[in-house]
Enzyme design. Structure first.
Site, PDB file in Angstrom:
ATOM      1  N   HIS A   1     -14.357  -3.269   8.763  1.00 29.04           N
ATOM      2  CA  HIS A   1     -13.759  -4.406   9.456  1.00 29.04           C
ATOM      3  C   HIS A   1     -14.744  -5.053  10.425  1.00 29.04           C
ATOM      4  O   HIS A   1     -14.747  -6.259  10.595  1.00 29.04           O
ATOM      5  CB  HIS A   1     -12.435  -4.032  10.145  1.00 29.04           C
ATOM      6  CG  HIS A   1     -12.547  -3.071  11.261  1.00 29.04           C
ATOM      7  ND1 HIS A   1     -12.681  -1.713  11.064  1.00 29.04           N
ATOM      8  CD2 HIS A   1     -12.524  -3.256  12.595  1.00 29.04           C
ATOM      9  CE1 HIS A   1     -12.730  -1.111  12.240  1.00 29.04           C
ATOM     10  NE2 HIS A   1     -12.636  -2.027  13.185  1.00 29.04           N
TER      11      HIS A   1
ATOM     12  N   CYS B   1      13.267 -20.947  -2.380  1.00 32.48           N
ATOM     13  CA  CYS B   1      14.723 -20.838  -2.387  1.00 32.48           C
ATOM     14  C   CYS B   1      15.392 -21.995  -3.121  1.00 32.48           C
ATOM     15  O   CYS B   1      16.603 -21.993  -3.331  1.00 32.48           O
ATOM     16  CB  CYS B   1      15.257 -20.753  -0.959  1.00 32.48           C
ATOM     17  SG  CYS B   1      14.931 -22.236   0.024  1.00 32.48           S
TER      18      CYS B   1
END
Length: 179
Positions: A74, A157
């Site tokens: 990281h 949706c």
């Protein structure tokens, strides 16, 4: 814009993840080097090999995967970044960043980098307009994080509303503007 800039593309588990493929392709056309960091949840929607093929680079996934070289992944990813782009950015990743939660590779890269962070949200309109999400976005903006605002369109949706990932052209434009 100088050639060879390094973009870390953070990919989260939003249905707009398929557009991240086009983002990688377009960034490569603009002569950016792209390294993809996937959240664990994003792997449920698309396989890392797709991003590896498109980017030509290793795809980073887990916080505790074995590294091929001795480096703290990281930190090394954060240091090589000229920009960290998160697209699509879910409500979850925005909330984690706003609260300082560092529990996966992507959030660790974000907190370890000195590079600008550009966030492209994509989520349901009700989620996007939620006061907590808007508060998190305002907080991050006040801390210097940049955003590519979502657009109005047909949501998963089936309704039409704000929350669709910004058009790829707009995201690329903002990347170039930020650099």
């Amino acid at each position: 814009m100088p050639r060879g800039k390094n973009i870390i593309l953070g990919v989260t588990a939003g249905i707009a993840i398929y557009k991240a493929c086009d983002i990688v392709r377009r960034l490569r056309q603009e002569n950016f080097s792209v390294t993809v960091v996937m959240t664990p949840e994003s792997e449920e929607l698309i396989r890392p090999i797709v991003f590896q093929s498109l980017s030509g680079n290793k795809v980073y996934r887990g916080l505790f995967t074995e590294s091929e070289t001795w480096e703290i992944e990281h930190v090394s990813l954060a240091e090589k970044a000229d920009l960290v782009l998160i697209a699509p950015a879910t409500a979850n990743i925005i909330g984690k960043i706003a609260c300082g939660i560092c529990d996966d590779l992507l959030t660790c890269v974000i907190f370890a980098t000195k590079a600008p962070v550009l966030i492209a949200p994509a989520m349901n309109e009700n989620m996007y307009k939620n006061k907590i999400i808007q508060g998190n976005i305002d907080k991050l903006k006040s801390l210097g994080y940049r955003f590519v605002e979502p657009r109005k369109g047909r949501l998963v949706c089936g309704k039409v509303g704000i929350g669709c990932l910004a058009e790829v052209d707009m995201i690329i434009k903002e990347v170039k503007k930020t650099l």
